[in-house]
Write a protein that holds these residues in place. Structure first.
Motif, PDB file in Angstrom:
ATOM      1  N   TYR A  18       0.813  -1.201   0.015  1.00  0.00           N
ATOM      2  CA  TYR A  18      -0.255   0.231   0.010  1.00  0.00           C
ATOM      3  C   TYR A  18       0.897   1.244  -0.112  1.00  0.00           C
ATOM      4  O   TYR A  18       2.214   1.241   0.301  1.00  0.00           O
ATOM      5  N   ASP A  19       0.390   2.527  -0.491  1.00  0.00           N
ATOM      6  CA  ASP A  19       1.010   3.755  -0.246  1.00  0.00           C
ATOM      7  C   ASP A  19      -0.061   4.595  -0.360  1.00  0.00           C
ATOM      8  O   ASP A  19      -1.247   4.473  -0.916  1.00  0.00           O
ATOM      9  N   VAL A  20       0.330   5.887   0.057  1.00  0.00           N
ATOM     10  CA  VAL A  20      -0.379   7.028   0.101  1.00  0.00           C
ATOM     11  C   VAL A  20       0.472   8.012  -0.555  1.00  0.00           C
ATOM     12  O   VAL A  20       1.699   8.376  -0.258  1.00  0.00           O
ATOM     13  N   ARG A  21      -0.079   8.871  -1.541  1.00  0.00           N
ATOM     14  CA  ARG A  21       0.570  10.079  -2.132  1.00  0.00           C
ATOM     15  C   ARG A  21      -0.308  11.238  -2.172  1.00  0.00           C
ATOM     16  O   ARG A  21      -1.216  11.232  -3.060  1.00  0.00           O
ATOM     17  N   GLY A  22      -0.206  12.061  -1.361  1.00  0.00           N
ATOM     18  CA  GLY A  22      -1.233  13.270  -1.327  1.00  0.00           C
ATOM     19  C   GLY A  22      -2.585  12.676  -0.785  1.00  0.00           C
ATOM     20  O   GLY A  22      -2.855  12.192   0.015  1.00  0.00           O
ATOM     21  N   ASP A  23      -3.762  13.069  -2.037  1.00  0.00           N
ATOM     22  CA  ASP A  23      -4.897  12.594  -1.768  1.00  0.00           C
ATOM     23  C   ASP A  23      -5.048  11.319  -2.544  1.00  0.00           C
ATOM     24  O   ASP A  23      -6.446  10.993  -2.881  1.00  0.00           O
ATOM     25  N   MET A  24      -4.271  10.816  -3.212  1.00  0.00           N
ATOM     26  CA  MET A  24      -4.104   9.338  -3.602  1.00  0.00           C
ATOM     27  C   MET A  24      -3.906   8.262  -2.610  1.00  0.00           C
ATOM     28  O   MET A  24      -2.693   8.610  -2.328  1.00  0.00           O
ATOM     29  N   ALA A  25      -4.202   6.986  -2.923  1.00  0.00           N
ATOM     30  CA  ALA A  25      -3.573   5.836  -2.231  1.00  0.00           C
ATOM     31  C   ALA A  25      -4.049   4.735  -2.901  1.00  0.00           C
ATOM     32  O   ALA A  25      -5.010   4.756  -3.816  1.00  0.00           O
ATOM     33  N   TYR A  26      -3.348   3.589  -2.786  1.00  0.00           N
ATOM     34  CA  TYR A  26      -3.729   2.242  -3.464  1.00  0.00           C
ATOM     35  C   TYR A  26      -3.460   1.148  -2.203  1.00  0.00           C
ATOM     36  O   TYR A  26      -2.666   1.266  -1.279  1.00  0.00           O
ATOM     37  N   THR A  27      -4.036  -0.219  -2.279  1.00  0.00           N
ATOM     38  CA  THR A  27      -4.099  -1.435  -1.650  1.00  0.00           C
ATOM     39  C   THR A  27      -3.856  -2.255  -2.479  1.00  0.00           C
ATOM     40  O   THR A  27      -4.700  -2.430  -3.722  1.00  0.00           O
ATOM     41  N   VAL A  28      -3.137  -3.354  -2.155  1.00  0.00           N
ATOM     42  CA  VAL A  28      -2.893  -4.418  -3.224  1.00  0.00           C
ATOM     43  C   VAL A  28      -3.020  -5.641  -1.882  1.00  0.00           C
ATOM     44  O   VAL A  28      -2.299  -5.765  -0.919  1.00  0.00           O
ATOM     45  N   GLY A  29      -3.736  -6.634  -2.284  1.00  0.00           N
ATOM     46  CA  GLY A  29      -3.834  -7.903  -1.124  1.00  0.00           C
ATOM     47  C   GLY A  29      -4.712  -8.862  -1.841  1.00  0.00           C
ATOM     48  O   GLY A  29      -5.219  -8.966  -2.740  1.00  0.00           O
ATOM     49  N   LEU A  30      -4.965  -9.728  -0.845  1.00  0.00           N
ATOM     50  CA  LEU A  30      -5.571 -11.097  -0.923  1.00  0.00           C
ATOM     51  C   LEU A  30      -6.815 -11.104   0.082  1.00  0.00           C
ATOM     52  O   LEU A  30      -6.471 -10.637   1.261  1.00  0.00           O
ATOM     53  N   GLU A  31      -8.254 -11.394  -0.552  1.00  0.00           N
ATOM     54  CA  GLU A  31      -9.110 -11.327   0.487  1.00  0.00           C
ATOM     55  C   GLU A  31      -9.699 -12.772   0.517  1.00  0.00           C
ATOM     56  O   GLU A  31     -10.043 -13.512  -0.550  1.00  0.00           O
ATOM     57  N   HIS A  32      -9.439 -13.493   1.556  1.00  0.00           N
ATOM     58  CA  HIS A  32      -9.640 -14.888   2.031  1.00  0.00           C
ATOM     59  C   HIS A  32     -11.163 -14.870   2.784  1.00  0.00           C
ATOM     60  O   HIS A  32     -11.221 -14.285   3.848  1.00  0.00           O
ATOM     61  N   THR A  33     -12.232 -15.338   1.847  1.00  0.00           N
ATOM     62  CA  THR A  33     -13.581 -15.128   2.533  1.00  0.00           C
ATOM     63  C   THR A  33     -14.153 -16.538   2.422  1.00  0.00           C
ATOM     64  O   THR A  33     -14.087 -17.124   1.532  1.00  0.00           O
ATOM     65  N   SER A  34     -15.169 -16.742   3.818  1.00  0.00           N
ATOM     66  CA  SER A  34     -15.920 -17.633   3.825  1.00  0.00           C
ATOM     67  C   SER A  34     -17.259 -17.254   4.028  1.00  0.00           C
ATOM     68  O   SER A  34     -17.478 -16.322   5.137  1.00  0.00           O
ATOM     69  N   ALA A  35     -18.172 -17.222   3.197  1.00  0.00           N
ATOM     70  CA  ALA A  35     -19.671 -16.767   3.364  1.00  0.00           C
ATOM     71  C   ALA A  35     -20.510 -17.623   2.482  1.00  0.00           C
ATOM     72  O   ALA A  35     -20.086 -18.554   1.721  1.00  0.00           O
ATOM     73  N   SER A  36     -21.836 -17.325   2.687  1.00  0.00           N
ATOM     74  CA  SER A  36     -22.801 -18.144   1.714  1.00  0.00           C
ATOM     75  C   SER A  36     -23.021 -17.309   0.389  1.00  0.00           C
ATOM     76  O   SER A  36     -23.178 -15.978   0.625  1.00  0.00           O
ATOM     77  N   VAL A  37     -23.033 -17.786  -0.650  1.00  0.00           N
ATOM     78  CA  VAL A  37     -23.219 -17.167  -1.980  1.00  0.00           C
ATOM     79  C   VAL A  37     -24.561 -17.864  -2.549  1.00  0.00           C
ATOM     80  O   VAL A  37     -24.414 -18.985  -2.781  1.00  0.00           O
ATOM     81  N   ASP A  38     -25.652 -16.754  -2.627  1.00  0.00           N
ATOM     82  CA  ASP A  38     -26.881 -17.423  -2.974  1.00  0.00           C
ATOM     83  C   ASP A  38     -27.350 -18.642  -1.966  1.00  0.00           C
ATOM     84  O   ASP A  38     -27.729 -19.763  -2.922  1.00  0.00           O
ATOM     85  N   GLY A  39     -26.969 -18.663  -0.967  1.00  0.00           N
ATOM     86  CA  GLY A  39     -27.193 -19.710   0.020  1.00  0.00           C
ATOM     87  C   GLY A  39     -26.444 -20.796   0.186  1.00  0.00           C
ATOM     88  O   GLY A  39     -26.679 -21.804   1.112  1.00  0.00           O
ATOM     89  N   GLU A  40     -25.442 -21.011  -0.646  1.00  0.00           N
ATOM     90  CA  GLU A  40     -24.499 -21.925  -0.575  1.00  0.00           C
ATOM     91  C   GLU A  40     -23.374 -21.510  -0.070  1.00  0.00           C
ATOM     92  O   GLU A  40     -22.719 -20.484  -0.396  1.00  0.00           O
ATOM     93  N   PRO A  41     -22.775 -22.226   1.016  1.00  0.00           N
ATOM     94  CA  PRO A  41     -21.670 -21.750   1.609  1.00  0.00           C
ATOM     95  C   PRO A  41     -20.372 -22.221   0.757  1.00  0.00           C
ATOM     96  O   PRO A  41     -20.290 -22.909  -0.062  1.00  0.00           O
ATOM     97  N   ARG A  42     -19.445 -21.021   0.745  1.00  0.00           N
ATOM     98  CA  ARG A  42     -18.259 -20.781  -0.079  1.00  0.00           C
ATOM     99  C   ARG A  42     -17.137 -20.476   0.462  1.00  0.00           C
ATOM    100  O   ARG A  42     -17.300 -19.397   1.394  1.00  0.00           O
ATOM    101  N   THR A  43     -15.877 -20.863   0.094  1.00  0.00           N
ATOM    102  CA  THR A  43     -14.862 -20.212   0.512  1.00  0.00           C
ATOM    103  C   THR A  43     -13.748 -19.820  -0.647  1.00  0.00           C
ATOM    104  O   THR A  43     -13.764 -20.902  -1.530  1.00  0.00           O
ATOM    105  N   TYR A  44     -13.581 -18.727  -0.539  1.00  0.00           N
ATOM    106  CA  TYR A  44     -12.574 -18.116  -2.020  1.00  0.00           C
ATOM    107  C   TYR A  44     -11.765 -17.154  -1.484  1.00  0.00           C
ATOM    108  O   TYR A  44     -11.677 -16.532  -0.491  1.00  0.00           O
TER     109      TYR A  44
END
Length: 132
Positions: free
Chosen positions: A79-105
């Motif tokens: 991640y970085d911040v330059r003045g009024d702009m910033a960015y992030t790069v990462g991985l989102e690891h999620t376990s939730a139901s999608v349309d009622g079906e449990p999923r991990t992605y």
């Protein structure tokens, strides 16, 4: 705290909480963190959107699809911040139901932020699914 520390604290609190809420079916916190100033865009893992109207429709659709988030871990890689702009790069690891079906992605995610009136807002998100 430095400007980078302040930004990182926001990412780890407000932004993280908005993503968990979305994965529990509530898009309001995510909508609140996204810029209302054009241009805004998503190149998403499941759907793209350009402009605030398309974003609102996308967020509503995602909230209707998601429920029962049991885990959401954001693995920040850069991640970085330059003045009024910033960015992030990462991985989102999620376990939730999608349309009622449990999923991990895992999604690879890059986001761009703008500071507007002293507050950070998301302006762009690019995410894709990590293959095994």
């Amino acid at each position: 705290m430095s400007e980078r520390d302040d930004f990182l604290a926001w990412v780890r609190s407000a932004l993280y909480e908005a993503e968990v809420a979305l994965h529990n079916g509530d898009a309001a916190p995510r909508r609140a963190l996204w810029s209302h100033t054009e241009p805004v865009s998503v190149l998403g893992a499941w759907r793209n959107a350009v402009g605030r109207d398309e974003l609102d429709a996308l967020f509503a659709s995602l909230a209707n699809s998601f429920s029962d988030c049991t885990s959401h871990v954001y693995e920040l890689q850069a991640y970085d911040v330059r003045g009024d702009m910033a960015y992030t790069v990462g991985l989102e690891h999620t376990s939730a139901s999608v349309d009622g079906e449990p999923r991990t992605y895992t999604l690879r995610v890059t986001q761009v932020y703008r500071r507007e009136n002293g507050t950070w807002h998301v302006a762009h998100r690019h995410a894709d699914t990590v293959s095994a």
